[in-house]
Design an enzyme around this catalytic site. Structure first.
Site, mmCIF file in Angstrom:
data_model
loop_
_atom_site.group_PDB
_atom_site.id
_atom_site.type_symbol
_atom_site.label_atom_id
_atom_site.label_comp_id
_atom_site.label_asym_id
_atom_site.label_seq_id
_atom_site.Cartn_x
_atom_site.Cartn_y
_atom_site.Cartn_z
ATOM 1 N N ASP A 134 0.894 -1.345 -0.072
ATOM 2 C CA ASP A 134 -0.004 -0.080 -0.057
ATOM 3 C C ASP A 134 0.928 1.320 0.058
ATOM 4 O O ASP A 134 0.721 2.124 -0.892
ATOM 5 C CB ASP A 134 -0.884 0.071 1.243
ATOM 6 C CG ASP A 134 -1.989 1.105 1.136
ATOM 7 O OD1 ASP A 134 -2.319 1.414 -0.050
ATOM 8 O OD2 ASP A 134 -2.356 1.490 2.326
ATOM 9 N N CYS A 188 -13.717 -5.528 -18.418
ATOM 10 C CA CYS A 188 -14.876 -4.918 -18.059
ATOM 11 C C CYS A 188 -15.973 -4.870 -19.418
ATOM 12 O O CYS A 188 -17.316 -4.592 -19.097
ATOM 13 C CB CYS A 188 -14.838 -3.395 -17.745
ATOM 14 S SG CYS A 188 -13.769 -3.323 -16.078
ATOM 15 N N CYS A 198 -20.971 5.518 -8.624
ATOM 16 C CA CYS A 198 -20.232 6.143 -8.009
ATOM 17 C C CYS A 198 -20.913 7.644 -7.280
ATOM 18 O O CYS A 198 -20.953 8.594 -8.017
ATOM 19 C CB CYS A 198 -18.956 6.500 -8.449
ATOM 20 S SG CYS A 198 -17.771 7.695 -7.428
ATOM 21 N N CYS A 214 -13.217 11.032 -4.246
ATOM 22 C CA CYS A 214 -13.618 9.580 -3.770
ATOM 23 C C CYS A 214 -13.801 9.833 -2.186
ATOM 24 O O CYS A 214 -13.108 10.454 -1.526
ATOM 25 C CB CYS A 214 -12.466 8.672 -4.052
ATOM 26 S SG CYS A 214 -12.830 7.006 -3.334
ATOM 27 N N CYS A 240 -15.247 3.616 1.533
ATOM 28 C CA CYS A 240 -16.512 3.359 0.551
ATOM 29 C C CYS A 240 -16.294 2.043 -0.213
ATOM 30 O O CYS A 240 -15.479 1.781 -0.626
ATOM 31 C CB CYS A 240 -16.543 4.502 -0.543
ATOM 32 S SG CYS A 240 -18.048 4.458 -1.601
#
Ligand code: SF4
Ligand code: SF4
Length: 388
Positions: A134, A188, A198, A214, A240
């Site tokens: 990360d 996709c 979103c 975001c 989220c």
């Protein structure tokens, strides 16, 4: 040792230590991303949580001596809790996004990677390693895609065929040369569900995102949350999950593989009112082991106040007035005043007087603006029916 057989052994060991997916790529530069990253930065879409030196993100040889390969790993996490908890109107609960459930994944991944590195060290000589999770220089999803773990969806997440996007990613740079795996192919198709779902329209449609819009980012900042996002977070006080929940690749995916990631509903749907005045010690006990605690208690408390406002929770007003009176942090006081103005339906002189009294004492400009707006809103409300 011949690296093909070492690779086979590593794959077997990975499974043994609890790594759910592993792939290998070479350590050539990711310079084909340069233009896209620069555009994102220039457009103000970066959050500041990224590694600050762009070249370090693109050129593995800047951060590691003679890199030859990158090993990418994924651990699958659950998408549901096994128990449930009844909604209580007098004791509203918030929600934590799935990536914060259980023991902070940074620790879990570091542990798994350390075990894998120990194994490889025992099998080789002069091998060197740099593990990352990360906050490392390399971009997790990009490395994982190139190493064949999956593809990057329009939601910007790595999507695997077995675990959907419910995976934590880590990677290890090494000086051992391995045969690279085939990169994941975009899957996709014509789907735009995440882009359309979103709430703040943060997804650009090509796998990139305006990180500043975001909600996951917005729930992690330490200052005031801009007004336009407050309603949109609904009751989620950290992260989220919406662009994951709507993704067809995640349909029916719920991996309960790692005991450290198992949680109860009560843990990940914390009561909101007690959070407003929680002590540092209690916060550490309740949240300290989870990823959501990395920014401290202030963002979660601010978000809990917003969530109570979004519930229009009348029972929260005494607690919010207490915060207004007692909390030492201007942003928390200002957000509490805003929440009161959202929840209170009628013209209430005692509440107006209280907010006005605190406004008169404030010196922080943003808090003065916030409280002035709250006061104006409270003054504009209609009288209760019995006083008309
Ligand atoms: S995490 Fe939420 S706010 Fe962020 S891109 Fe996905 S749906 Fe949008
Ligand atoms: S929701 Fe559709 S567009 Fe978005 S990542 Fe999933 S498959 Fe791709």
């Amino acid at each position: 040792m011949e690296t093909a057989s070492l690779k086979t052994k590593i794959i077997a060991k990975a499974k043994e230590v609890g790594i759910d997916k592993i792939g290998f790529t070479d350590a050539t530069p990711f310079d084909y991303l340069k233009e896209s990253l620069e555009t994102q930065q220039a457009a103000g879409h970066s959050t500041g949580f990224e590694h600050p030196i762009m070249a370090d993100r693109l050129y593995p040889d800047r951060i590691f001596d003679q890199p030859k390969s990158i090993i990418s790993i994924a651990l699958a996490y659950p998408s549901s809790v096994k128990d449930s908890i009844a909604q209580d109107k007098n004791n509203r609960r918030g929600a934590l996004a799935r990536a914060s459930w259980g023991i902070d994944y940074h620790h879990i991944l570091r542990d798994r990677m350390a075990q894998l590195i120990d194994f490889i060290k025992a099998e080789t000589q002069d091998a060197t390693f740099k593990p990352m999770v990360d906050t490392g220089e390399l971009i997790d999803v990009v490395t994982a895609q190139r190493a064949g773990l999956g593809f990057i969806g329009r939601n910007g997440l790595l999507i695997t065929s077995e675990f959907g996007s419910y995976v934590y990613l880590g990677e290890i740079i090494t000086n051992i040369e391995f045969e690279p795996d085939q990169p994941g192919e975009f899957g996709c198709g014509d789907c735009y569900r995440c882009v359309n779902a979103c709430p703040p329209q943060a997804l650009l449609g090509d796998g990139r995102l305006n990180g500043r819009r975001c909600l996951s980012y917005q729930t992690q900042t330490k200052g005031y949350m801009p007004l336009e996002f407050r309603r949109k977070i609904s009751h989620t006080i950290y992260g989220c999950d919406i662009c994951q929940l709507v993704c067809p690749y995640n349909k029916g995916i719920d991996s309960h593989i790692h005991p450290e990631m198992e949680v109860s509903a009560a843990e990940v749907q914390p009561e909101l009112k007690p959070l407003l005045t929680i002590s540092n010690k209690d916060f550490k006990n309740q949240f300290g082991h989870m990823a959501c605690a990395w920014r401290g208690k202030k963002p979660l408390q601010r978000n809990a106040i917003i969530a109570l406002a979004n519930y229009r929770d009348q029972t929260a007003i005494p607690k919010l007035l207490e915060v207004l009176e007692m909390d030492t942090r201007p942003m928390i006081r200002g957000t509490a005043a805003w929440a009161i103005s959202q929840i209170e339906r009628y013209y209430q002189p005692s509440i107006i007087e209280c907010v006005a009294k605190h406004l008169a004492k404030e010196t922080d400009p943003e808090t003065i603006d916030e409280m002035s707006a709250a006061l104006a809103s409270l003054k504009a409300k209609r009288l209760p029916k019995d006083q008309l």
